[in-house]
Design a protein around this motif. Structure first.
Motif, PDB file in Angstrom:
ATOM      1  N   CYS A  34       0.541  -1.064  -0.423  1.00  0.00           N
ATOM      2  CA  CYS A  34       0.525  -0.122   0.454  1.00  0.00           C
ATOM      3  C   CYS A  34       0.929   0.824  -0.097  1.00  0.00           C
ATOM      4  N   LYS A 136     -10.409  -1.373  -9.948  1.00  0.00           N
ATOM      5  CA  LYS A 136      -8.775  -1.155  -9.721  1.00  0.00           C
ATOM      6  C   LYS A 136      -8.380  -0.143  -8.712  1.00  0.00           C
ATOM      7  N   ASP A 137      -9.659   0.883  -8.424  1.00  0.00           N
ATOM      8  CA  ASP A 137      -8.896   1.706  -7.792  1.00  0.00           C
ATOM      9  C   ASP A 137      -8.786   0.907  -6.317  1.00  0.00           C
ATOM     10  N   HIS A 138      -9.492   0.574  -5.849  1.00  0.00           N
ATOM     11  CA  HIS A 138      -8.585   0.181  -4.196  1.00  0.00           C
ATOM     12  C   HIS A 138      -6.987  -1.252  -5.038  1.00  0.00           C
ATOM     13  N   ASP A 139      -7.158  -2.081  -6.010  1.00  0.00           N
ATOM     14  CA  ASP A 139      -6.351  -2.065  -6.934  1.00  0.00           C
ATOM     15  C   ASP A 139      -5.190  -1.882  -6.715  1.00  0.00           C
ATOM     16  N   ASP A 140      -5.028  -0.607  -7.189  1.00  0.00           N
ATOM     17  CA  ASP A 140      -4.203   0.489  -7.511  1.00  0.00           C
ATOM     18  C   ASP A 140      -3.429   1.028  -5.440  1.00  0.00           C
ATOM     19  N   ARG A 142      -3.776  -0.492  -3.192  1.00  0.00           N
ATOM     20  CA  ARG A 142      -3.566  -1.714  -2.364  1.00  0.00           C
ATOM     21  C   ARG A 142      -2.228  -2.608  -2.964  1.00  0.00           C
ATOM     22  N   GLY A 143      -2.024  -1.580  -4.015  1.00  0.00           N
ATOM     23  CA  GLY A 143      -0.734  -2.591  -4.957  1.00  0.00           C
ATOM     24  C   GLY A 143      -0.828  -4.047  -5.141  1.00  0.00           C
ATOM     25  N   VAL A 144      -1.910  -4.741  -5.239  1.00  0.00           N
ATOM     26  CA  VAL A 144      -2.323  -5.921  -5.426  1.00  0.00           C
ATOM     27  C   VAL A 144      -3.428  -6.208  -6.712  1.00  0.00           C
ATOM     28  N   PRO A 145      -2.754  -7.010  -8.207  1.00  0.00           N
ATOM     29  CA  PRO A 145      -4.015  -6.254  -8.510  1.00  0.00           C
ATOM     30  C   PRO A 145      -5.162  -7.521  -8.142  1.00  0.00           C
ATOM     31  N   GLY A 146      -6.508  -7.380  -8.377  1.00  0.00           N
ATOM     32  CA  GLY A 146      -7.342  -8.266  -7.983  1.00  0.00           C
ATOM     33  C   GLY A 146      -7.566  -8.785  -6.301  1.00  0.00           C
ATOM     34  N   GLU A 149     -11.524  -7.919  -6.106  1.00  0.00           N
ATOM     35  CA  GLU A 149     -12.293  -8.993  -5.527  1.00  0.00           C
ATOM     36  C   GLU A 149     -12.188 -10.280  -3.930  1.00  0.00           C
TER      37      GLU A 149
END
Length: 304
Positions: A34, A136-140, A142-146, A149
């Motif tokens: 993050c 994708k906003d949250h993925d970005d 937190r630095g972790v794709p997916g 979900e």
């Protein structure tokens, strides 16, 4: 815990010699990256965690206290997390337990939470899942794709426990920064419309990994803070089925009200209760009176 007990807590902690709450950073390991993390300098630097035996010894030397927060790092990376919770439950008679998580390990989080509920039946237990954006906003952030979900999967599984255990709650925790301050209302609305729970917001603190994300808008935070007042409007009776939960959330709201006024007016409204209200234990045993004060009091491996 009887409802009447909650009304005596404020007066009790002001007169007691020992902390009301203990925050224990049980690990420095984390599986997210993050940009807004205030603990990033200490993450994944090797394992120097207090062992289960050390925690048991330290816990036995401590007095009883009301509330325990097990955090990290990602606390669910510890395979013995439920055993740590039970040690404090058995030795210190804790009544309230909170564990934040990034939600990346749905199955493990579920099984650990169920174990805690089964072995610590008299606590009120809350898991707060971090959520800073949608998709994708949250993925970005937190630095972790997916990871978004995974968060939804984790909530879905924990919601099963919430239906089974009256002393369990799952909600969301949102850290406000420049990365998401313009979408706070959107995220808040998404949680209220898609999940049967609440979202608690906290201001970014410390020195984040990316210094450019700090200093979120107080005005934006204030607008969302006002929205949260709605949850208390229907609590008009001591017979309300969720009264205990609402009292706890009201205490959280009042804390955020105080934080907001302090930041806005740049002055203190109450004395500092660091070390009296809360005590911090880091994964290697260092003790501090507050997460924000650089005042190490000692190490529990050397002295307790």
């Amino acid at each position: 815990m009887a409802v009447s007990s909650y009304f005596t807590l404020a007066s009790r902690f002001l007169t007691r010699r020992y902390p009301f709450q203990v925050t224990h950073f049980v690990t420095g390991r984390c599986n997210a990256r993050c940009n807004h993390c205030f603990y990033w300098k200490s993450l994944n630097k090797g394992t120097n965690e207090l062992s289960l035996g050390e925690i048991n010894r330290i816990s036995k030397s401590m007095p009883n206290f009301f509330s325990l927060m097990l955090t990290g790092g990602e606390p669910f990376l510890r395979d013995d997390l439920s055993a740590i919770a039970h040690i404090y439950y058995r030795n210190n008679r804790i009544k309230n337990l909170g564990i934040p998580t990034n939600g990346l390990l749905p199955e493990k989080i579920y099984s650990t939470a169920k174990n805690i509920l089964d072995t610590c039946p008299e606590i009120f237990f809350t898991i707060a899942i971090s959520l800073e954006g949608i998709g994708k906003d949250h993925d970005d952030m937190r630095g972790v794709p997916g990871i978004f979900e995974k968060v939804k999967q984790t909530y879905s599984k924990l919601a099963e426990l919430k239906r089974q255990y009256k002393n369990f709650n799952v909600d969301f925790l949102m850290t406000i920064s420049k990365l998401n301050e313009e979408k706070l209302k959107e995220v808040y609305g998404y949680v209220r419309n898609n999940f049967n729970t609440e979202v608690t917001m906290i201001m970014l603190r410390g020195t984040p990994k990316n210094p450019d994300v700090k200093n979120g808008s107080l005005e934006c935070y204030d607008r969302i803070r006002e929205l949260q007042k709605d949850k208390f409007k229907n609590v008009k009776s001591f017979n309300h089925p969720k009264l205990k939960l609402m009292i706890r959330e009201r205490m959280h709201w009042l804390r955020h009200e105080l934080i907001f006024r302090t930041a806005k007016e740049k002055r203190y409204f109450i004395p500092c209760y660091a070390g009296r209200l809360d005590a911090i234990i880091y994964e290697g045993g260092d003790v501090f009176p507050c997460e924000m004060l650089n005042m190490k009091m000692g190490n529990l491996r050397e002295y307790n």
